[in-house]
Design a protein around this motif. Structure first.
Motif: not given
Length: 174
Positions: A79-96
Motif C-alpha cells: 500500500s505504501w509503495l503503491l501510494l508513493q508510485r502514484a505520487v511519482n506518476h502525478g496521480e495524487i499529491e504528496q500531501t494526499e
C-alpha cells in the motif's frame, strides 16, 4: 538531508526526500517489494502449504501465525509503495499520499522473531519473514524522511505574526 538547490533555475529549491522517492532507488525498492510479495504468495500457496502439513502442532500454529503476520506486513508495505508510485506518476499529491500513509502501518519492524519454535519453521518462511523486516525498515526510513520534509514545509508555510511584523518594519526602513 534537507533540501537540494537546483542550479539550473535560481531560487528553485527541491525537496530532497521527494527527489529520493522519485529516483531509481525508489523504483528498485518498489520492484524489490513487489517481487517479495509475489515470492511470498507463491511460497505460501505452494511449497509452504505442503511444508506446514509436516510440522508438529506448536510449529504448525506458529507457521499459521507468522504467515498471517507476514502477509499483513507485506500488504501494508505494498500500500505504501503503491501510494508513493502514484505520487511519482502525478496521480495524487504528496500531501494526499501522506494522509493516506497515516492509515498504513509501517511501525512493527521491531517484532521479536525468536519464538520458541522459530527454528522449527521452514527455512524459506524464515527467510521471507527476515526479508520482509529488512524491507520494512527501509520503507520506514523513507517514510520518516518524507514526514520530516512535510513538517518542515508546513512550518515554513505557516504564518508567523511576529516574523511578519519584523519583516514589515525592516522593509519600511529600507
Amino acid at each position: 538531508m534537507g533540501e537540494y538547490r537546483d542550479k539550473t533555475e535560481p531560487g528553485n529549491t527541491l525537496n530532497f526526500a521527494q527527489r529520493l522517492m522519485s529516483s531509481q532507488n525508489f523504483m528498485e525498492l518498489f520492484k524489490e517489494g513487489m517481487s517479495l510479495i509475489e515470492e511470498t504468495a507463491s511460497y505460501l500457496d505452494g511449497p509452504g502449504r505442503s511444508e506446514s502439513k509436516l510440522l508438529a502442532s506448536a510449529a504448525s500454529l506458529a507457521y499459521a501465525t507468522e504467515s498471517m503476520r507476514l502477509s499483513t506486513r507485506l500488504m501494508q508495505m505494498a500500500s505504501w509503495l503503491l501510494l508513493q508510485r502514484a505520487v511519482n506518476h502525478g496521480e495524487i499529491e504528496q500531501t494526499e499520499a501522506h494522509s493516506e500513509k497515516n492509515k498504513v502501518k509501517t511501525d512493527n519492524a521491531s517484532k521479536d522473531l525468536k519464538s520458541p519454535v522459530w527454528d522449527e519453521l521452514p527455512e524459506k518462511l524464515r527467510q521471507l519473514i527476515s526479508a520482509s523486516f529488512r524491507l520494512q525498515r527501509r520503507i520506514k526510513h523513507m517514510d520518516n524522511m518524507l514526514k520530516a520534509e512535510l513538517l518542515r514545509e508546513k512550518a515554513a508555510n505557516t504564518s508567523n505574526p511576529v516574523g511578519d511584523q519584523l519583516s514589515q518594519i525592516t522593509a519600511a526602513f529600507k
